[in-house]
Motif scaffolding. Structure first.
Motif, PDB file in Angstrom:
ATOM      1  N   TYR A   9      17.000  -6.938   6.216  1.00 26.89           N
ATOM      2  CA  TYR A   9      17.061  -7.879   6.343  1.00 26.89           C
ATOM      3  C   TYR A   9      15.839  -9.360   6.829  1.00 26.89           C
ATOM      4  O   TYR A   9      15.284  -8.431   7.415  1.00 26.89           O
ATOM      5  N   HIS A  10      16.226 -10.167   6.839  1.00 29.88           N
ATOM      6  CA  HIS A  10      15.038 -11.614   7.304  1.00 29.88           C
ATOM      7  C   HIS A  10      15.232 -11.761   8.990  1.00 29.88           C
ATOM      8  O   HIS A  10      16.301 -12.231   8.947  1.00 29.88           O
ATOM      9  N   VAL A  11      14.781 -11.172   9.732  1.00 26.94           N
ATOM     10  CA  VAL A  11      14.864 -11.513  11.137  1.00 26.94           C
ATOM     11  C   VAL A  11      14.237 -12.647  11.684  1.00 26.94           C
ATOM     12  O   VAL A  11      15.216 -13.393  12.417  1.00 26.94           O
ATOM     13  N   LEU A  12      13.242 -12.988  10.999  1.00 27.16           N
ATOM     14  CA  LEU A  12      12.573 -13.753  11.868  1.00 27.16           C
ATOM     15  C   LEU A  12      12.379 -14.763  11.127  1.00 27.16           C
ATOM     16  O   LEU A  12      11.999 -14.405  10.101  1.00 27.16           O
ATOM     17  N   HIS A  13      12.331 -16.353  10.765  1.00 24.35           N
ATOM     18  CA  HIS A  13      11.949 -17.507   9.639  1.00 24.35           C
ATOM     19  C   HIS A  13      10.727 -18.372  10.516  1.00 24.35           C
ATOM     20  O   HIS A  13      11.535 -18.959  11.811  1.00 24.35           O
ATOM     21  N   ASP A  14      10.352 -18.438  10.257  1.00 26.54           N
ATOM     22  CA  ASP A  14       8.522 -19.050  10.801  1.00 26.54           C
ATOM     23  C   ASP A  14       8.815 -19.768  12.578  1.00 26.54           C
ATOM     24  O   ASP A  14       9.005 -20.398  12.543  1.00 26.54           O
ATOM     25  N   VAL A  15       8.916 -18.246  13.123  1.00 28.64           N
ATOM     26  CA  VAL A  15       8.468 -18.382  14.756  1.00 28.64           C
ATOM     27  C   VAL A  15       7.865 -18.658  15.534  1.00 28.64           C
ATOM     28  O   VAL A  15       6.519 -18.348  14.454  1.00 28.64           O
ATOM     29  N   SER A  16       7.461 -20.141  15.726  1.00 27.73           N
ATOM     30  CA  SER A  16       5.794 -20.472  16.382  1.00 27.73           C
ATOM     31  C   SER A  16       6.952 -20.891  18.009  1.00 27.73           C
ATOM     32  O   SER A  16       7.253 -21.666  18.189  1.00 27.73           O
ATOM     33  N   MET A  71      -6.608 -23.558  26.168  1.00 25.42           N
ATOM     34  CA  MET A  71      -6.090 -22.722  24.892  1.00 25.42           C
ATOM     35  C   MET A  71      -5.112 -21.822  25.046  1.00 25.42           C
ATOM     36  O   MET A  71      -5.004 -20.995  26.158  1.00 25.42           O
ATOM     37  N   SER A  72      -4.145 -21.779  24.615  1.00 20.74           N
ATOM     38  CA  SER A  72      -2.848 -21.057  24.892  1.00 20.74           C
ATOM     39  C   SER A  72      -3.528 -19.776  24.623  1.00 20.74           C
ATOM     40  O   SER A  72      -4.054 -19.285  24.197  1.00 20.74           O
ATOM     41  N   LEU A  73      -2.931 -18.773  25.443  1.00 20.86           N
ATOM     42  CA  LEU A  73      -3.230 -17.723  25.956  1.00 20.86           C
ATOM     43  C   LEU A  73      -2.342 -16.357  24.052  1.00 20.86           C
ATOM     44  O   LEU A  73      -3.651 -15.765  23.939  1.00 20.86           O
ATOM     45  N   LEU A  74      -1.074 -17.294  23.967  1.00 19.26           N
ATOM     46  CA  LEU A  74      -0.774 -16.147  23.000  1.00 19.26           C
ATOM     47  C   LEU A  74      -0.415 -17.518  22.423  1.00 19.26           C
ATOM     48  O   LEU A  74       0.457 -18.338  22.606  1.00 19.26           O
ATOM     49  N   SER A  75      -0.771 -17.090  21.010  1.00 18.33           N
ATOM     50  CA  SER A  75      -0.388 -18.363  20.457  1.00 18.33           C
ATOM     51  C   SER A  75       1.250 -17.688  18.873  1.00 18.33           C
ATOM     52  O   SER A  75      -0.367 -16.672  17.683  1.00 18.33           O
ATOM     53  N   LEU A  76       2.177 -17.685  18.220  1.00 14.21           N
ATOM     54  CA  LEU A  76       3.110 -17.336  17.283  1.00 14.21           C
ATOM     55  C   LEU A  76       2.941 -18.550  16.056  1.00 14.21           C
ATOM     56  O   LEU A  76       3.145 -19.827  16.077  1.00 14.21           O
ATOM     57  N   LYS A  77       2.563 -18.310  14.720  1.00  9.87           N
ATOM     58  CA  LYS A  77       2.872 -19.588  14.398  1.00  9.87           C
ATOM     59  C   LYS A  77       3.019 -19.206  12.677  1.00  9.87           C
ATOM     60  O   LYS A  77       2.799 -18.592  11.958  1.00  9.87           O
ATOM     61  N   ASN A  78       4.119 -19.712  12.375  1.00  6.76           N
ATOM     62  CA  ASN A  78       5.471 -19.318  11.411  1.00  6.76           C
ATOM     63  C   ASN A  78       5.475 -17.814  10.881  1.00  6.76           C
ATOM     64  O   ASN A  78       4.888 -17.337   9.821  1.00  6.76           O
ATOM     65  N   MET A  79       5.599 -17.112  11.999  1.00  7.37           N
ATOM     66  CA  MET A  79       5.745 -15.546  12.127  1.00  7.37           C
ATOM     67  C   MET A  79       7.568 -15.466  11.178  1.00  7.37           C
ATOM     68  O   MET A  79       7.876 -16.192  11.924  1.00  7.37           O
ATOM     69  N   LYS A  80       7.335 -14.293  10.069  1.00 12.61           N
ATOM     70  CA  LYS A  80       8.320 -14.180   9.703  1.00 12.61           C
ATOM     71  C   LYS A  80       8.556 -12.391  10.166  1.00 12.61           C
ATOM     72  O   LYS A  80       7.335 -11.892  10.072  1.00 12.61           O
ATOM     73  N   THR A  81       9.790 -11.810  10.214  1.00 11.84           N
ATOM     74  CA  THR A  81       9.849 -10.613  10.220  1.00 11.84           C
ATOM     75  C   THR A  81      10.754  -9.987   9.093  1.00 11.84           C
ATOM     76  O   THR A  81      11.869 -10.547   9.377  1.00 11.84           O
ATOM     77  N   SER A  82      10.971  -9.091   8.521  1.00 11.84           N
ATOM     78  CA  SER A  82      11.931  -8.787   8.043  1.00 11.84           C
ATOM     79  C   SER A  82      12.173  -7.134   8.043  1.00 11.84           C
ATOM     80  O   SER A  82      10.683  -6.772   7.875  1.00 11.84           O
ATOM     81  N   ILE A  83      13.707  -6.660   8.073  1.00 16.70           N
ATOM     82  CA  ILE A  83      13.643  -5.135   8.736  1.00 16.70           C
ATOM     83  C   ILE A  83      14.229  -4.392   7.310  1.00 16.70           C
ATOM     84  O   ILE A  83      15.526  -5.095   7.569  1.00 16.70           O
ATOM     85  N   GLY A  84      13.823  -4.003   6.645  1.00 22.83           N
ATOM     86  CA  GLY A  84      14.384  -3.838   5.116  1.00 22.83           C
ATOM     87  C   GLY A  84      14.519  -4.557   4.544  1.00 22.83           C
ATOM     88  O   GLY A  84      13.618  -5.454   4.167  1.00 22.83           O
TER      89      GLY A  84
END
Length: 234
Positions: A16-23, A1-14
């Protein structure tokens, strides 16, 4: 099993859409390098993992536990440390006082502190001096030392070699190799030579999206892929 797993992570700042489905998945042990051009979203990814920016939707899972929505302090208590690009030291406090603030109860494990002195002799040398009087390289050492004064399972480190002299970069690489024997490192780094010397696994972010994941050895062997994703020949 992975220690850390990112799935479809999106982040907006104000607005601005900075991250789009980061996995991507970070396996336990060694150094995982997160690469990409300036402004690609690497630092935002680390800050989102730590809860400094709130990713939505998507998930951040650490040892099988969903961290999404937790406060930064609660994420830290799970065993994750963060070394920001600006180092975040308190210049008006001594090196010792900076280190005390990073401990759980204001006391040091002397064996662990001795190990840190071996990694970064400047910490011992300037122990009672104001942190603001340190050189850039020494401040970076202090920032990393604070992150490991308590046992951690994962350390997120953002651009540790930025602006440092080559000799300091070499010392930092040796320290990171030893640290990664005890603690997994997720490293954001623009210096590809530094990253390739340490990384076992890697991912490339391009315009807020993961453009490639794989082993560092395979990425180093593929010059065309390096050129396309990082413009290293330029």
């Amino acid at each position: 099993m992975s220690l850390l797993s990112l799935k479809n992570m999106k982040t907006s700042i104000g607005q601005y859409h900075v991250l789009h489905d980061v996995s991507f998945d970070v396996p336990e042990g060694g150094v995982f390098c997160l690469l990409g051009r300036n402004g690609a979203g690497k630092s935002t990814t680390l800050r989102s993992i730590m809860g400094l920016w709130s990713p939505s939707p998507g998930s951040v899972t650490f040892r099988g536990e969903d961290l999404t929505g937790l406060h930064t302090a609660d994420i830290s208590r799970r065993g994750i440390a963060f070394v920001p690009e600006d180092m975040g030291i308190f210049g008006g406090l001594t090196v010792e006082e900076n280190m005390i603030l990073a401990t759980a109860n204001g006391t040091f494990d002397r064996t662990r502190l001795k190990w840190i002195y071996g990694l970064f002799p400047a910490i011992e040398k300037f122990w009672d001096k104001p942190a603001g009087a340190l050189s850039g390289g020494q401040k970076q050492m202090l920032s990393v030392a604070r992150a490991i004064i308590e046992p951690r399972q994962l350390i997120l480190i953002d651009e540790p070699t930025k602006g440092l002299a080559p000799s300091i970069v070499d010392n930092m690489a040796e320290a990171f190799r030893e640290i990664s024997d005890k603690t997994t490192i997720l490293l954001v780094e623009q210096n590809f030579e530094f990253a390739r010397s340490l990384g076992r696994d890697m991912a490339v972010i391009e315009d807020g999206r993961v453009a490639h994941t794989g082993s560092m050895a395979d990425f180093v062997a593929d010059k065309d892929l390096q050129d396309r994703l990082l413009s290293l020949s330029a």
